[in-house]
Design an enzyme around this catalytic site. Sequence first.
Site, short mmCIF file in Angstrom:
data_model
loop_
_atom_site.label_atom_id
_atom_site.label_comp_id
_atom_site.label_asym_id
_atom_site.label_seq_id
_atom_site.Cartn_x
_atom_site.Cartn_y
_atom_site.Cartn_z
N GLU A 5 0.82 -1.21 0.00
CA GLU A 5 0.00 0.00 0.00
C GLU A 5 0.86 1.26 0.00
OE1 GLU A 5 -4.03 1.97 1.78
OE2 GLU A 5 -3.42 -0.01 2.49
N THR A 6 2.00 1.23 0.67
CA THR A 6 2.91 2.38 0.65
C THR A 6 3.38 2.66 -0.77
OG1 THR A 6 3.62 1.99 2.93
CG2 THR A 6 5.09 3.30 1.53
#
Length: 162
Positions: free
Chosen positions: A83-84
């Site tokens: 997700e980062t």
Amino acid sequence: MAGGLTGPAGMTPEEHSRDLREHGVPEELHAHFPGHGMGGLARAMGIRFTELTPGRSVATMPVEPNTQPGGILHGGAHCVLAETLASTAASVHAGPGRYAVGVDVNATHQRGVASGTVTGTCTALHLGATLTVHEVVMTDDRGRRLSTARVTNLVRERGTGH
């Protein structure tokens, strides 16, 4: 704090830039991070970017201390790295004055790893005006696939809430 001026999360502008540089974010992309610099979770997990564009981003993360009680990399750590990478790439795609927020993440874990470094490679599948989709493949130091994730982000205008 220099002259009482603070940046994101109480950081001075200099601290904000240093935080982003230390995590591999090129200077020309710092305007895409007006919130809290790199973000506390990515900072705590040791995520470092080595490449960052809307279409492709790459980052590394140490396995330790991001392990679960069984001694292997925690499945949630895979998702944080994915997700980062995807949200950051989506924010770069969105441009200054806009931001991306994750609305869906799913991951399939293919292999465990107990030591070393994990590399996440994020590839854009769709870069739209309001929605982005990225695939992220995590590999170990030997290039073996550990997990595959798909992340969908909603692109919003700053000041429209969360």
